[in-house]
Motif scaffolding. Structure first.
Motif, PDB file in Angstrom:
ATOM      1  N   UNK A  38       0.831  -1.218   0.000  1.00 46.43           N
ATOM      2  CA  UNK A  38       0.000   0.000   0.000  1.00 46.43           C
ATOM      3  C   UNK A  38       0.865   1.267   0.000  1.00 46.43           C
ATOM      4  N   UNK A  39       1.869   1.391   0.881  1.00 41.78           N
ATOM      5  CA  UNK A  39       2.688   2.610   0.832  1.00 41.78           C
ATOM      6  C   UNK A  39       3.418   2.804  -0.505  1.00 41.78           C
ATOM      7  N   UNK A  40       3.956   1.723  -1.075  1.00 45.83           N
ATOM      8  CA  UNK A  40       4.640   1.848  -2.361  1.00 45.83           C
ATOM      9  C   UNK A  40       3.669   2.245  -3.465  1.00 45.83           C
ATOM     10  N   UNK A  60       3.468   9.040   2.414  1.00 46.51           N
ATOM     11  CA  UNK A  60       3.964   7.667   2.315  1.00 46.51           C
ATOM     12  C   UNK A  60       4.406   7.142   3.680  1.00 46.51           C
ATOM     13  N   UNK A  61       5.108   7.963   4.440  1.00 49.97           N
ATOM     14  CA  UNK A  61       5.550   7.535   5.779  1.00 49.97           C
ATOM     15  C   UNK A  61       4.351   7.312   6.693  1.00 49.97           C
ATOM     16  N   UNK A  62       3.386   8.194   6.638  1.00 50.14           N
ATOM     17  CA  UNK A  62       2.192   8.041   7.482  1.00 50.14           C
ATOM     18  C   UNK A  62       1.442   6.757   7.125  1.00 50.14           C
ATOM     19  N   UNK A  63       1.317   6.470   5.846  1.00 49.76           N
ATOM     20  CA  UNK A  63       0.610   5.263   5.403  1.00 49.76           C
ATOM     21  C   UNK A  63       1.391   4.004   5.777  1.00 49.76           C
ATOM     22  N   UNK A  64       2.722   4.113   5.856  1.00 46.79           N
ATOM     23  CA  UNK A  64       3.570   2.957   6.170  1.00 46.79           C
ATOM     24  C   UNK A  64       3.637   2.641   7.664  1.00 46.79           C
ATOM     25  N   UNK A 103      11.399   2.020   3.159  1.00 40.95           N
ATOM     26  CA  UNK A 103      10.527   2.845   2.320  1.00 40.95           C
ATOM     27  C   UNK A 103      11.077   4.260   2.191  1.00 40.95           C
ATOM     28  N   UNK A 104      11.654   4.792   3.251  1.00 42.89           N
ATOM     29  CA  UNK A 104      12.210   6.148   3.176  1.00 42.89           C
ATOM     30  C   UNK A 104      13.438   6.215   2.266  1.00 42.89           C
ATOM     31  N   UNK A 105      14.042   5.068   1.976  1.00 44.82           N
ATOM     32  CA  UNK A 105      15.150   5.064   1.014  1.00 44.82           C
ATOM     33  C   UNK A 105      14.683   5.502  -0.380  1.00 44.82           C
ATOM     34  N   UNK A 106      13.392   5.335  -0.666  1.00 42.52           N
ATOM     35  CA  UNK A 106      12.846   5.790  -1.940  1.00 42.52           C
ATOM     36  C   UNK A 106      12.989   7.297  -2.109  1.00 42.52           C
TER      37      UNK A 106
END
Length: 109
Positions: A38-40, A60-64, A103-106
């Protein structure tokens, strides 16, 4: 003394056998979906739509983030079995230690 949400979650988790806390295949599949897919999907969809980069990164961070422990409280309040929700809360919190930094590496890409 008023009991906070953390107390409710801790008491519920303490009642579960270790086998249930570790989780079932359903919990792992749902956690993977919730913490990675979902976050991606949201990240790339917002990027495709031209959403501001900072706003996209924050969303994205909030959703992850892992599943909130409010679910356990609501299960108890409305007479549902809270053990599956407690499992999901524990597993997603544990896995988010790994998935959120990945995910934050994106954001650097």
């Amino acid at each position: 003394r008023s009991r906070g949400l953390g107390d409710v979650y801790k008491r519920q988790m303490a009642r579960l056998p270790l086998r249930e806390i570790i989780g079932s295949g359903k919990v792992y599949a749902t956690s993977f979906l919730r913490l990675v897919i979902v976050p991606l999907s949201v990240y790339f969809l917002f990027r495709l739509c031209g959403v501001n980069t900072l706003i996209n990164n924050i969303n994205t961070v909030v959703i992850a983030m892992p599943v909130a422990s409010f679910g356990t409280m609501f299960c108890m309040k409305y007479g549902r079995n809270p053990s599956l929700m407690t499992e999901a809360t524990f597993i997603t919190t544990l896995f988010s230690i790994i998935t959120i930094p990945l995910i934050t590496l994106l954001f650097g890409a």
